[in-house]
Design a protein around this motif. Structure first.
Motif, PDB file in Angstrom:
ATOM      1  N   ALA A 180      -9.991  -3.368  -5.830  1.00 18.63           N
ATOM      2  CA  ALA A 180     -11.229  -2.673  -5.558  1.00 18.63           C
ATOM      3  C   ALA A 180     -11.168  -1.346  -6.294  1.00 18.63           C
ATOM      4  O   ALA A 180     -10.094  -0.805  -6.512  1.00 18.63           O
ATOM      5  CB  ALA A 180     -11.402  -2.434  -4.061  1.00 18.63           C
ATOM      6  N   ARG A 226      -7.315   2.894   3.191  1.00 19.64           N
ATOM      7  CA  ARG A 226      -7.095   1.559   2.611  1.00 19.64           C
ATOM      8  C   ARG A 226      -6.429   0.606   3.595  1.00 19.64           C
ATOM      9  O   ARG A 226      -6.077  -0.520   3.234  1.00 19.64           O
ATOM     10  CB  ARG A 226      -6.206   1.669   1.362  1.00 19.64           C
ATOM     11  CG  ARG A 226      -6.827   2.432   0.214  1.00 19.64           C
ATOM     12  CD  ARG A 226      -5.853   2.547  -0.937  1.00 19.64           C
ATOM     13  NE  ARG A 226      -5.455   1.263  -1.455  1.00 19.64           N
ATOM     14  CZ  ARG A 226      -5.918   0.721  -2.585  1.00 19.64           C
ATOM     15  NH1 ARG A 226      -6.804   1.356  -3.318  1.00 19.64           N
ATOM     16  NH2 ARG A 226      -5.481  -0.453  -2.987  1.00 19.64           N
ATOM     17  N   ARG A 247     -14.623   3.512   2.105  1.00 18.83           N
ATOM     18  CA  ARG A 247     -13.434   3.666   2.941  1.00 18.83           C
ATOM     19  C   ARG A 247     -13.465   5.057   3.567  1.00 18.83           C
ATOM     20  O   ARG A 247     -13.883   6.014   2.927  1.00 18.83           O
ATOM     21  CB  ARG A 247     -12.167   3.586   2.101  1.00 18.83           C
ATOM     22  CG  ARG A 247     -11.979   2.363   1.243  1.00 18.83           C
ATOM     23  CD  ARG A 247     -10.703   2.557   0.449  1.00 18.83           C
ATOM     24  NE  ARG A 247     -10.436   1.497  -0.511  1.00 18.83           N
ATOM     25  CZ  ARG A 247     -10.897   1.471  -1.756  1.00 18.83           C
ATOM     26  NH1 ARG A 247     -11.669   2.446  -2.204  1.00 18.83           N
ATOM     27  NH2 ARG A 247     -10.596   0.485  -2.563  1.00 18.83           N
ATOM     28  N   GLU A 260       0.809  -1.219   0.000  1.00 18.91           N
ATOM     29  CA  GLU A 260       0.000   0.000   0.000  1.00 18.91           C
ATOM     30  C   GLU A 260       0.843   1.269   0.000  1.00 18.91           C
ATOM     31  O   GLU A 260       0.294   2.365  -0.045  1.00 18.91           O
ATOM     32  CB  GLU A 260      -0.934   0.026   1.217  1.00 18.91           C
ATOM     33  CG  GLU A 260      -2.118  -0.918   1.122  1.00 18.91           C
ATOM     34  CD  GLU A 260      -3.181  -0.457   0.121  1.00 18.91           C
ATOM     35  OE1 GLU A 260      -3.037   0.638  -0.459  1.00 18.91           O
ATOM     36  OE2 GLU A 260      -4.138  -1.209  -0.104  1.00 18.91           O
ATOM     37  N   TYR A 310      -6.284  -6.068  -7.126  1.00 15.46           N
ATOM     38  CA  TYR A 310      -5.679  -7.276  -6.554  1.00 15.46           C
ATOM     39  C   TYR A 310      -6.681  -8.425  -6.520  1.00 15.46           C
ATOM     40  O   TYR A 310      -7.899  -8.217  -6.553  1.00 15.46           O
ATOM     41  CB  TYR A 310      -5.170  -6.972  -5.136  1.00 15.46           C
ATOM     42  CG  TYR A 310      -6.141  -6.164  -4.315  1.00 15.46           C
ATOM     43  CD1 TYR A 310      -7.231  -6.767  -3.716  1.00 15.46           C
ATOM     44  CD2 TYR A 310      -5.987  -4.779  -4.172  1.00 15.46           C
ATOM     45  CE1 TYR A 310      -8.140  -6.026  -2.993  1.00 15.46           C
ATOM     46  CE2 TYR A 310      -6.899  -4.028  -3.447  1.00 15.46           C
ATOM     47  CZ  TYR A 310      -7.972  -4.656  -2.865  1.00 15.46           C
ATOM     48  OH  TYR A 310      -8.888  -3.916  -2.167  1.00 15.46           O
TER      49      TYR A 310
END
Ligand code: GLY
Length: 372
Positions: free
Chosen positions: A261, A330, A304, A52, A248
């Motif tokens: 996503a 995230r 989120r 990330e 992913y």
């Protein structure tokens, strides 16, 4: 009356309830819907601090610590709740062309100094690791220690474990009114009851900014939608999590592959869209062509909690009795359990030293420093 009142029953609220209750605090948690069913549910469960991070920031350092602490938490929860939350490891990040490969190599060069194992692979080596990977993959980085977990089981385990230590958790209990007394937030009215506590933890995910505003507090948290699809109908075609430029794939213990996503600014609209679902199916088939033929048993989306600088808000809000534990964007599944510990240490020991300054809820109130 409790010692601590928590607003929000996602991974963060449940982790705070767990750590506080475990240490003997009387905790009440209010969740407007069902626990773990918003952003916590719309996740693939990746525990990927390196994956990330495009730069060595505070969130990366916190993420590395959080990843290290996960196995102990998983063992603790298994002991307490009697079920496993499916911690698995190994993330492969891949590149499809020279530009992507160069970007991956730049990241690899500094990330390999941080202490986690990272292996640089050419295309053939990537396919040795993951035989069904696209022939077009030219390079990859394998990160054997980064991991994933069943975020759904984890949220359930934290909730159950918190309850087992005496935490009281009310679902379908939206905050109707904020109650103030003497310049402080005394508590809230919700579900026809009054809940009061000397400390209020704000862990309401994407809605935290709105609830803070009702308390007279400025906390810039905004929703960033992520759409996901579950792919099935075939024996799981990958063994590790696989990550490309557009998203992913995460193989789950039940044989499904979760693909995610999207990253969309769509306000509080939480539904999936045709375009979003199509994009995630396309992304999946680009990484692993066999997935083009997969069934799609379900699709879902969540919001989120985003912040202007991408860092969470963890800690006391000055001149109030409110503690922020939100804005994990995230990284909620990765940082949730650590946040629970930090919040418990802050509230029960008065020790906030474990929280990086970069996560302070006060940071966005100060003038932005000049870079000249
Ligand atoms: N952590 C992955 C995501 O939010 O999409």
């Amino acid at each position: 009356t409790s010692d601590v009142l928590i607003s929000g029953g996602g991974i963060i609220g449940c982790a705070c309830a767990y750590e506080l209750a475990k240490r003997g605090a009387r905790v009440t948690l209010l969740e407007y819907g069902k626990t773990g069913m918003q952003a916590t549910n719309a996740a693939a469960g990746l525990l990927a601090p390196l994956g990330e991070s495009g730069a060595p920031t505070a969130i990366l350092r916190a993420g590395m610590r959080a990843l290290r602490e996960y196995p102990a938490l998983v063992a603790e929860l298994r002991e307490r709740c009697g079920f496993d939350v499916e911690l698995r490891d190994g993330i492969l990040k891949v590149a499809f062309d020279e530009d992507e490969s160069a970007a991956l190599l730049r990241r690899f060069s500094w990330q390999r100094e941080l202490g986690l194992t990272l292996d640089w692979l050419d295309g053939a080596m990537c396919r040795e690791l993951e035989p069904r990977l696209s022939e077009r993959v030219v390079a990859g980085v394998f990160s054997p220690q980064e991991a994933w977990v069943s975020n759904q089981l984890l949220a359930l385990a934290l909730e159950r474990a918190a309850r087992s230590y005496g935490a009281v958790i009310h679902e379908r209990t939206p905050v109707a009114r904020i109650r103030r007394r003497g310049g402080r937030i005394a508590g809230v009215a919700a579900g026809g009851e009054i809940y009061e506590a000397p400390v209020i933890v704000l862990a309401a995910g994407a809605r935290s900014g709105q609830i803070a505003a009702r308390m007279g507090i400025v906390l810039p948290v905004f929703p960033v939608r992520g759409q996901m699809v579950a792919l099935g109908g075939m024996s799981a075609p990958i063994r590790h999590a696989v990550w490309g430029r557009e998203g992913y794939l995460v193989p789950r213990a039940n044989g499904l592959v979760f693909a995610g996503a999207t990253v969309e600014h769509a306000g509080f609209r939480r539904r999936t869209t045709k375009a979003g679902v199509r994009a995630m199916r396309r992304m999946a088939a680009t990484l692993v062509p066999q997935l083009a033929a997969a069934t799609m048993p379900f699709e879902w989306a969540g919001l989120r909690p985003g912040t202007p600088d991408g860092m969470p808000f963890i800690g006391p809000i000055a001149d109030t009795n409110v503690v922020a534990a939100t804005g994990h964007y995230r990284n909620g599944i990765l940082l949730g359990p650590l946040t629970g510990k930090l919040v418990a240490a802050g509230i029960l020991d008065g020790d906030w030293s474990g929280v990086p300054d970069e996560f302070s809820p006060e940071r966005l109130r100060a003038p932005i420093p000049s870079t000249a």
